[in-house]
Every structure is written in structure tokens, then in C-alpha cells.
Scaffold this motif. Structure first.
Motif, PDB file in Angstrom:
ATOM      1  N   PHE A   8       5.122  -6.835  -8.348  1.00 34.86           N
ATOM      2  CA  PHE A   8       5.846  -5.649  -7.598  1.00 34.86           C
ATOM      3  C   PHE A   8       4.656  -5.044  -6.945  1.00 34.86           C
ATOM      4  N   PHE A   9       3.483  -4.911  -7.348  1.00 32.32           N
ATOM      5  CA  PHE A   9       2.431  -4.165  -6.635  1.00 32.32           C
ATOM      6  C   PHE A   9       2.026  -5.236  -5.177  1.00 32.32           C
ATOM      7  N   GLU A  10       2.239  -6.639  -5.663  1.00 32.55           N
ATOM      8  CA  GLU A  10       1.867  -7.375  -4.399  1.00 32.55           C
ATOM      9  C   GLU A  10       2.958  -7.359  -3.274  1.00 32.55           C
ATOM     10  N   ARG A  11       4.172  -7.140  -3.543  1.00 34.57           N
ATOM     11  CA  ARG A  11       5.108  -6.666  -2.625  1.00 34.57           C
ATOM     12  C   ARG A  11       5.082  -5.542  -1.875  1.00 34.57           C
ATOM     13  N   PHE A  13       1.976  -4.013  -1.441  1.00 40.98           N
ATOM     14  CA  PHE A  13       0.869  -4.005  -0.561  1.00 40.98           C
ATOM     15  C   PHE A  13       1.229  -5.074   0.636  1.00 40.98           C
ATOM     16  N   HIS A  14       1.994  -5.995   0.325  1.00 40.51           N
ATOM     17  CA  HIS A  14       2.475  -6.918   1.454  1.00 40.51           C
ATOM     18  C   HIS A  14       3.408  -6.150   2.565  1.00 40.51           C
ATOM     19  N   ALA A  15       3.979  -5.222   2.026  1.00 32.90           N
ATOM     20  CA  ALA A  15       4.982  -4.407   2.997  1.00 32.90           C
ATOM     21  C   ALA A  15       4.093  -3.409   3.610  1.00 32.90           C
ATOM     22  N   ILE A  16       3.140  -2.800   3.021  1.00 26.39           N
ATOM     23  CA  ILE A  16       2.392  -1.920   3.624  1.00 26.39           C
ATOM     24  C   ILE A  16       1.648  -2.666   4.709  1.00 26.39           C
ATOM     25  N   GLY A  17       0.873  -3.958   4.364  1.00 22.32           N
ATOM     26  CA  GLY A  17       0.304  -4.543   5.378  1.00 22.32           C
ATOM     27  C   GLY A  17       1.198  -4.998   6.695  1.00 22.32           C
ATOM     28  N   ARG A  18       2.442  -5.218   6.420  1.00 18.12           N
ATOM     29  CA  ARG A  18       3.164  -5.747   7.507  1.00 18.12           C
ATOM     30  C   ARG A  18       3.643  -4.302   8.294  1.00 18.12           C
ATOM     31  N   GLY A  19       3.651  -3.284   7.597  1.00 19.71           N
ATOM     32  CA  GLY A  19       3.974  -1.992   8.293  1.00 19.71           C
ATOM     33  C   GLY A  19       2.812  -1.546   9.261  1.00 19.71           C
ATOM     34  N   ILE A  20       1.706  -1.710   8.801  1.00 19.12           N
ATOM     35  CA  ILE A  20       0.414  -1.412   9.463  1.00 19.12           C
ATOM     36  C   ILE A  20       0.013  -2.495  10.665  1.00 19.12           C
ATOM     37  N   GLY A  21       0.527  -3.718  10.471  1.00 16.48           N
ATOM     38  CA  GLY A  21       0.291  -4.715  11.564  1.00 16.48           C
ATOM     39  C   GLY A  21       1.480  -4.328  12.681  1.00 16.48           C
TER      40      GLY A  21
END
Length: 369
Positions: A8-11, A13-21
């Protein structure tokens, strides 16, 4: 047991990373597109673009420098005037000095506040890049580069109010004598647009800048004090004039208190309210200027202060003004008044405003008895 939680936390952080990108990509896209366009052009196009970019870099560098460099700021500046040692009331003969009269402390402090705004510091509101804003958005709607401009505008508000009162009441005898031309010139100069630059898009395309007009006001105020020193000017230090002056100052402070309250009601975003900082620093500039003006007023109206026994009330107001000037937060917050993470600096400043105003009203009531 822990695998689902880790996943869950991996998903997340991946979503946050995609949003920042995605945000970075959106912000960078105009510059990437401009770079591609620039590389496909010849030097006849590239050279003017380079000159324009260099001008923007230099211009914004200068703007950043003047907007963030505060010179000569000193909350204890009234002490340098030694008001208690002044020999006489304005326009009155100085003991032991034949043909010499005393000048006005109010006029001197007003002159020096203008000097602080436009000579000691650069007047930010009329800087062309201050007027241009951030990609067309006024700097006051951003959390950047508007604090000094708001502070200067707060001081200028006090200068305008003071010059009006000097013309209408203080620089005349019972309101029936002729208006002093130097004071009239000072009032007209300080009433000029606060953001005027020397170039304009409307005819006649060249105009006096705000700092230029402010310097004219300085010369006019110095001229009036020279008249007083030569025993050729009038300064009417009567109790009813002091009452009206304090009443105008009280109304000015009350209006600013309403502005702070309106902003507190409009937003509670804490550190993320882009209007909180300019509201705060405008108020700070206003109190900074009134701290000196009111001490000068006590000096010019010393006989009235002593006769009506309002010195103790003024001393309280003086202490409260000085306490307000100790508030210099690095980031101005406009949070909920009950918040412990994001405090409301506007509420605290408004509290100081109302305390000062209540003491001014008390002084006014004593004078009105």
C-alpha cells in the motif's frame, strides 16, 4: 501480514512521485518548447532573444535585490531625535537664541520617513517588474517579493495622513489663516500615485516617478520647518487640534484593523495564505511610522500633554506600539485563531492595533472634557 501494508505504501509513494513528475513536466513544458524553437532559428533571431533574456535576468536580479534588501530599518529610531531635549514648541522662540525659533518634530519625522522610503531604500511599488508581477499575477497574490513593498505602503499611508493634517489644521492658526504653500506642495506630492514609473503607455508617455514626487515633498517639508526656525511660520499646537489629529490616527488604525479582520475571515490557510504577508507588513509599516509620529506629536504638543495629564496614557500606547514592532515572523501565518501549528499572526497584530487605538480614544476623551 506486513506485505499488504508495504505494498500500500509503495503504491502511495509511486502515486506521489508520478504526481510530482507531472507537475514538473507541466511547468517545464513552455521552456522546453521555447528551447526547441530557439535551436531551429538562425542568429538573426537568436541574438535579440539572447539580449532579451539577459535583460530579464539582470532586471529580475535587481528587483530581487531591492525587494529583499531592507536598509536602515530600526524599530527604536524615535530615540535618535531626543524629543525631550527640544528647547520649545514649534514656532516659539528658543530661549537665549535671539531670532531663532523651534521647528516641528512632526514635520521632521515625516520628512525622514519619506527619506527612509525613497532614498535609504529603493521604492519598490513603482519598480517596473514589481508592477509586472509574476507572469501577470500581482505579487500581492503570491507569497514572494511583496513584503517590503507592503511595508513601504504602510509608511506612506501615515505620511499622507500626516501631511493632510498639517495643511488643514496644524500648519495654520485656527483654520482661518492662509494655507502654507510648502505644506500644500507636500500634501499634493504625497498624494501622487504610489506605483508611478517615469515611462507610461499613455500620453504624455513620460511622467514624474513616485520617488521623484516624494523627494519634492521632502523639500517642501524641510522648507516649512525652515520657516518655523526663522520665526516666519505658524504651528497651531492647541488642544482641539491635537484632539482632531489623534481622532484621524485612531480612524486610520481602525480601518486597518477591519482589513486584517476581513482577511482572517476570508482565509485560514495558515502559512499558505498569499495575502496574509502583505496585509501584515502593511500594518507593520503603519505602526512603524506612527511610533515616530506620535512621539513627535507629544514633543510638539508638550504643553497640552502636560496640562491635560495624558502623558501616562500615551506612555501605555507607546509601549504597545513598541511591542508590536517586535513581531517579525519569517513566514506570516493566517491560520485558525485556535491553531497551535499555524498561528494567526494577523490576529496578534490586530490585537496590538486595537490596544493602541483604545489608548488613542482614551486620550481623545480626556482632551474633549
Amino acid at each position: 501480514m506486513l506485505d499488504p501494508i508495504i505494498a500500500f505504501f509503495e503504491r502511495v509513494f509511486h502515486a506521489i512521485g508520478r504526481g510530482i513528475g507531472w507537475v514538473v513536466a507541466v511547468l517545464a513544458w513552455p521552456f522546453v518548447a521555447l528551447g526547441r524553437w530557439y535551436r531551429r532559428r538562425g542568429w538573426m533571431v537568436r541574438l535579440p532573444v539572447l539580449v532579451l533574456l539577459a535583460a530579464l535576468v539582470v532586471g529580475y536580479g535587481h528587483f530581487l535585490f531591492v525587494a529583499e534588501r531592507w536598509t536602515g530599518w530600526d524599530p527604536d529610531y524615535p530615540a535618535s531625535y531626543a524629543f525631550a531635549e527640544r528647547p520649545a514648541s514649534p514656532g516659539e522662540p528658543v530661549t537665549g537664541d535671539s531670532g531663532q525659533c523651534a521647528s516641528s518634530a512632526i514635520v521632521e519625522v515625516t520628512h525622514d520617513l519619506i527619506d527612509f522610503n525613497v532614498n535609504v531604500n529603493t521604492w519598490v511599488p513603482s519598480h517596473p517588474l514589481s508592477k509586472a508581477g509574476l507572469f501577470g499575477l500581482d505579487w500581492k497574490y503570491t507569497p514572494f517579493l511583496d513584503n517590503k513593498a507592503a511595508f513601504q505602503l504602510g509608511i506612506n499611508q501615515v505620511v499622507r495622513r500626516t501631511t493632510v493634517e498639517l495643511v488643514d489644521r496644524l500648519g495654520r492658526v485656527r483654520g482661518t489663516s492662509q494655507i502654507n504653500q510648502n505644506l500644500q506642495d507636500a500634501r499634493q506630492a504625497t498624494s501622487y500615485d504610489e506605483d508611478a514609473w517615469w515611462l507610461t503607455f499613455t500620453p504624455p508617455f513620460i511622467q514624474p516617478s513616485t520617488p521623484e514626487r516624494q523627494r519634492q515633498a521632502m523639500r517642501a517639508l524641510a522648507g516649512f520647518n525652515a520657516e518655523l526656525a526663522a520665526c516666519q511660520g505658524d504651528f497651531d499646537a492647541r488642544a482641539d487640534n491635537l484632539l482632531q489629529f489623534l481622532d484621524r490616527i485612531s480612524g486610520d488604525i481602525g480601518s486597518t484593523s477591519d482589513i486584517l479582520r476581513a482577511q482572517m475571515e476570508a482565509s485560514d490557510l495558515g502559512w499558505f495564505d498569499p495575502r496574509a504577508d502583505d496585509r501584515f507588513w502593511f500594518t507593520y509599516g503603519q505602526l512603524y511610522a506612527y511610533y515616530g509620529i506620535l512621539q513627535a506629536t507629544q514633543s510638539d504638543f508638550r504643553e497640552v500633554y502636560d496640562d491635560r495629564r495624558i502623558v501616562s496614557v500615551w506612555d501605555r500606547a507607546n509601549r504597545q506600539l513598541r511591542s508590536a514592532l517586535d513581531m517579525t515572523p519569517a513566514i506570516v501565518s493566517n491560520g485558525n485563531e485556535a491553531s497551535w501549528i499555524m498561528p494567526s499572526h494577523l490576529a496578534t497584530m490586530g490585537f496590538y492595533l486595537l490596544r493602541v487605538r483604545s489608548n488613542l480614544v482614551e486620550m481623545r476623551d480626556i482632551l474633549d472634557r
